[in-house]
Design a protein around this motif. Structure first.
Motif, PDB file in Angstrom:
ATOM      1  N   TYR A  66     100.875  84.665  25.817  1.00  0.00           N
ATOM      2  CA  TYR A  66      99.684  85.396  26.263  1.00  0.00           C
ATOM      3  C   TYR A  66      98.433  84.553  26.025  1.00  0.00           C
ATOM      4  O   TYR A  66      97.579  84.442  26.900  1.00  0.00           O
ATOM      5  CB  TYR A  66      99.554  86.745  25.540  1.00  0.00           C
ATOM      6  N   THR A  71     101.539  84.638  30.464  1.00  0.00           N
ATOM      7  CA  THR A  71     101.952  86.014  30.715  1.00  0.00           C
ATOM      8  C   THR A  71     100.749  86.929  30.515  1.00  0.00           C
ATOM      9  O   THR A  71      99.788  86.572  29.835  1.00  0.00           O
ATOM     10  CB  THR A  71     103.100  86.438  29.774  1.00  0.00           C
ATOM     11  N   GLU A  72     100.827  88.097  31.092  1.00  0.00           N
ATOM     12  CA  GLU A  72      99.780  89.108  30.897  1.00  0.00           C
ATOM     13  C   GLU A  72     100.166  90.080  29.791  1.00  0.00           C
ATOM     14  O   GLU A  72      99.400  90.970  29.449  1.00  0.00           O
ATOM     15  CB  GLU A  72      99.528  89.872  32.197  1.00  0.00           C
ATOM     16  N   ASN A  73     101.365  89.925  29.235  1.00  0.00           N
ATOM     17  CA  ASN A  73     101.833  90.799  28.165  1.00  0.00           C
ATOM     18  C   ASN A  73     101.417  90.229  26.818  1.00  0.00           C
ATOM     19  O   ASN A  73     101.794  89.115  26.482  1.00  0.00           O
ATOM     20  CB  ASN A  73     103.350  90.953  28.215  1.00  0.00           C
ATOM     21  N   LYS A  74     100.691  91.018  26.062  1.00  0.00           N
ATOM     22  CA  LYS A  74     100.228  90.562  24.756  1.00  0.00           C
ATOM     23  C   LYS A  74     101.340  90.515  23.715  1.00  0.00           C
ATOM     24  O   LYS A  74     101.295  89.718  22.802  1.00  0.00           O
ATOM     25  CB  LYS A  74      99.101  91.467  24.241  1.00  0.00           C
ATOM     26  N   ASN A  75     102.325  91.391  23.836  1.00  0.00           N
ATOM     27  CA  ASN A  75     103.386  91.447  22.832  1.00  0.00           C
ATOM     28  C   ASN A  75     104.350  90.288  22.991  1.00  0.00           C
ATOM     29  O   ASN A  75     104.686  89.908  24.104  1.00  0.00           O
ATOM     30  CB  ASN A  75     104.149  92.765  22.936  1.00  0.00           C
ATOM     31  N   SER A 105     106.342 100.937  35.399  1.00  0.00           N
ATOM     32  CA  SER A 105     105.262 100.663  34.447  1.00  0.00           C
ATOM     33  C   SER A 105     104.115 101.661  34.629  1.00  0.00           C
ATOM     34  O   SER A 105     103.575 102.190  33.658  1.00  0.00           O
ATOM     35  CB  SER A 105     104.765  99.230  34.646  1.00  0.00           C
TER      36      SER A 105
END
Length: 178
Positions: A66, A71-75, A105
């Protein structure tokens, strides 16, 4: 649709918006120098060390992917998968594209999704028909008590009302439908 943030924008956004920290505070909490952190957020930023990326990812509790804009996912990938308690076949169904991932989603974050889940739980766990059976048992007990106490007949308005007030769960819940 949101535009992708640059590495510099992500770092500054995480520091200022998410945590409300100054560069000095971030430097104190991460052990990275204030000047290095400032450079990472500036427009003339050229390179960030792997150590700094890992340190910041751990501090913010998110993936290095991230921070790097991959990626756009922080986790972190797969880090929370076990916490989701998804069965393997559910993960496979999502991964294999059996469902529209974007729609799934959107569904999950919709403000009415929690209500949908509660309603589904009531149906799947057969909570409603269990409560209906409890209510029917109470109505029948009162009806029998009225019949005994007042020598009422089944044709009596009150006893007949108590009998008709009972809900036949087969009318509302198909047995074995789940």
């Amino acid at each position: 649709m949101e535009s992708k943030l640059t590495i510099q924008e992500r770092l500054k956004d995480l520091r200022v918006v998410d945590r409300g920290l100054s560069l000095e505070q971030l430097a104190e909490q991460t052990g990275l120098s204030k000047s290095a952190l400032g450079k990472y957020e500036s427009d003339d930023f050229k390179d960030i060390s792997p150590f700094a990326i890992v340190t910041l990812a751990k501090f913010y509790g998110m993936s290095t992917d991230y921070l790097l804009g991959l990626t756009e996912n922080k986790n972190p990938a797969n880090a929370e998968l076990q916490a989701l308690h998804l069965r393997d076949d559910a993960v496979d169904a999502i991964r294999d594209g059996k469902y529209n991932k974007r729609l799934l989603s959107e569904l999950l974050v919709h403000d009415k999704f929690q209500q949908l889940m509660v309603d589904a739980e009531v149906y799947v766990d057969r909570i409603a028909d269990s409560r209906t059976n409890d209510m029917n048992a109470m109505l029948e007990a009162v009806r029998q008590q009225v019949i005994q106490q007042y020598a009422a007949e089944d044709r009596d308005l009150h006893t007949r009302t108590l009998a008709l007030a009972q809900i036949q769960t087969a009318e509302y819940f198909k047995q074995g439908a789940v």
